[in-house]
Design an enzyme around this catalytic site. Sequence first.
Site, PDB file in Angstrom:
ATOM      1  N   ASP A  56       0.822  -1.205   0.000  1.00 14.73           N
ATOM      2  CA  ASP A  56       0.000   0.000   0.000  1.00 14.73           C
ATOM      3  C   ASP A  56       0.861   1.262   0.000  1.00 14.73           C
ATOM      4  O   ASP A  56       2.080   1.206   0.203  1.00 14.73           O
ATOM      5  CB  ASP A  56      -0.962  -0.007   1.206  1.00 14.73           C
ATOM      6  CG  ASP A  56      -0.274  -0.393   2.520  1.00 14.73           C
ATOM      7  OD1 ASP A  56       0.973  -0.384   2.570  1.00 14.73           O
ATOM      8  OD2 ASP A  56      -0.972  -0.684   3.491  1.00 14.73           O
ATOM      9  N   ASN A  86      -7.403  -2.458  14.162  1.00 16.02           N
ATOM     10  CA  ASN A  86      -8.810  -2.745  13.838  1.00 16.02           C
ATOM     11  C   ASN A  86      -8.934  -3.965  12.916  1.00 16.02           C
ATOM     12  O   ASN A  86      -9.990  -4.221  12.363  1.00 16.02           O
ATOM     13  CB  ASN A  86      -9.470  -1.518  13.187  1.00 16.02           C
ATOM     14  CG  ASN A  86      -8.785  -1.107  11.895  1.00 16.02           C
ATOM     15  OD1 ASN A  86      -7.853  -1.765  11.437  1.00 16.02           O
ATOM     16  ND2 ASN A  86      -9.254  -0.023  11.287  1.00 16.02           N
ATOM     17  N   HIS A 101      -7.192  -4.448  10.109  1.00 14.58           N
ATOM     18  CA  HIS A 101      -6.929  -4.231   8.684  1.00 14.58           C
ATOM     19  C   HIS A 101      -5.642  -4.937   8.237  1.00 14.58           C
ATOM     20  O   HIS A 101      -4.733  -5.162   9.029  1.00 14.58           O
ATOM     21  CB  HIS A 101      -6.943  -2.743   8.300  1.00 14.58           C
ATOM     22  CG  HIS A 101      -5.785  -1.905   8.735  1.00 14.58           C
ATOM     23  ND1 HIS A 101      -5.927  -0.622   9.188  1.00 14.58           N
ATOM     24  CD2 HIS A 101      -4.454  -2.146   8.750  1.00 14.58           C
ATOM     25  CE1 HIS A 101      -4.743  -0.115   9.459  1.00 14.58           C
ATOM     26  NE2 HIS A 101      -3.830  -1.024   9.208  1.00 14.58           N
ATOM     27  N   GLU A 158      -9.608  -1.618   5.216  1.00 11.61           N
ATOM     28  CA  GLU A 158     -10.246  -1.281   6.482  1.00 11.61           C
ATOM     29  C   GLU A 158     -11.489  -2.142   6.697  1.00 11.61           C
ATOM     30  O   GLU A 158     -12.027  -2.717   5.735  1.00 11.61           O
ATOM     31  CB  GLU A 158     -10.642   0.204   6.472  1.00 11.61           C
ATOM     32  CG  GLU A 158      -9.468   1.162   6.328  1.00 11.61           C
ATOM     33  CD  GLU A 158      -8.622   1.291   7.604  1.00 11.61           C
ATOM     34  OE1 GLU A 158      -8.633   0.383   8.449  1.00 11.61           O
ATOM     35  OE2 GLU A 158      -7.935   2.323   7.741  1.00 11.61           O
TER      36      GLU A 158
HETATM   37  C1  GLP Z   1      -0.321   0.337   8.565  1.00 14.67           C
HETATM   38  C2  GLP Z   1      -0.062  -0.494   7.316  1.00 14.67           C
HETATM   39  C3  GLP Z   1      -0.329  -1.973   7.542  1.00 14.67           C
HETATM   40  C4  GLP Z   1       0.344  -2.433   8.833  1.00 14.67           C
HETATM   41  C5  GLP Z   1      -0.261  -1.668   9.988  1.00 14.67           C
HETATM   42  C6  GLP Z   1       0.286  -2.088  11.347  1.00 14.67           C
HETATM   43  O1  GLP Z   1      -1.619   0.797   8.669  1.00 14.67           O
HETATM   44  N1  GLP Z   1      -0.826  -0.045   6.210  1.00 14.67           N
HETATM   45  O2  GLP Z   1       0.151  -2.714   6.431  1.00 14.67           O
HETATM   46  O3  GLP Z   1       0.146  -3.823   9.001  1.00 14.67           O
HETATM   47  O4  GLP Z   1       0.042  -0.283   9.789  1.00 14.67           O
HETATM   48  O5  GLP Z   1       1.491  -1.430  11.619  1.00 14.67           O
HETATM   49  P1  GLP Z   1       2.422  -1.724  12.849  1.00 14.67           P
HETATM   50  O6  GLP Z   1       3.263  -2.881  12.475  1.00 14.67           O
HETATM   51  O7  GLP Z   1       3.222  -0.463  13.017  1.00 14.67           O
HETATM   52  O8  GLP Z   1       1.546  -1.986  14.037  1.00 14.67           O
END
Ligand code: GLP
Length: 243
Positions: free
Chosen positions: A67, A136, A138, A143
């Site tokens: 993304d 959440n 995702h 989302e």
């Molecule tokens: C972002 C990314 C996700 C990732 C999520 C969790 O929103 N788009 O791909 O899995 O964060 O991130 P973290 O590893 O910092 O908790």
Amino acid sequence: MKLVICETHNELGTKVAMEVANLIKNKPNCVLGLPTGDTPISVYKELVRMYKNGDIDFSQVTTFNLDEYLGISNSHPCSYNSFMQHNLFRHINIPKTSVHIPDGLAAFPDEECKRYESLIQTYGGIDLLILGIGHNGHIGFNEPGTLFDTPTHDIDLAFSTVQANSRFFDNIEDVPKRAITMGIKTILSARRIILMASGEKKSQIVHDAFTKEMTTNIPASVLQTHNDVLVMLDKEAARLFDK
Ligand code: GLP
């Protein structure tokens, strides 16, 4: 789904990196799907260490990131493009042309999504996709509420995601409110998936995703339908699986 529980966050990073390294050894021209976030940083550190040690060669590898934010340039310090350059790409021997990340400044996001989706297919699909998980539920930026048959698309970020990701920006107002993400359909078409999560704060959502009924309210729960998913957690994230 297969579950692997690691003692520490660092051990988790090392084990996921070993999965990537083994794939590259067996298939030097493999296609990887890569995430951003705090969780995979230890994976990237270990991959860079292995590369510098002469243990892995990225020269034939192709990558697709999950993304990217919409509305900021590739070179913005908080773009996922910058994150990937900083944590992985600039330290290894992957050709620039083999790295793919959606264009956050695309004038026509719909067209960019179609281009990205078809590029993944042109490369024969993703061999190994690594995922983190949002608070959440995702995956990528899919989302809650995202339909399971969605290909790469642009999406409004949930307020909780904007809040969670504001830690990387000066102000919450600066966090982009939209993004381009591989869709759930794109994610499910990967041949192998590793979902990684670390820390107590992820324990409830990761447990719900894999033990409760599949629902679009928890996008990661769709992974229950994939036939080759490895869930790799540290002890804190796995807390509720022990009971
Ligand atoms: C972002 C990314 C996700 C990732 C999520 C969790 O929103 N788009 O791909 O899995 O964060 O991130 P973290 O590893 O910092 O908790």
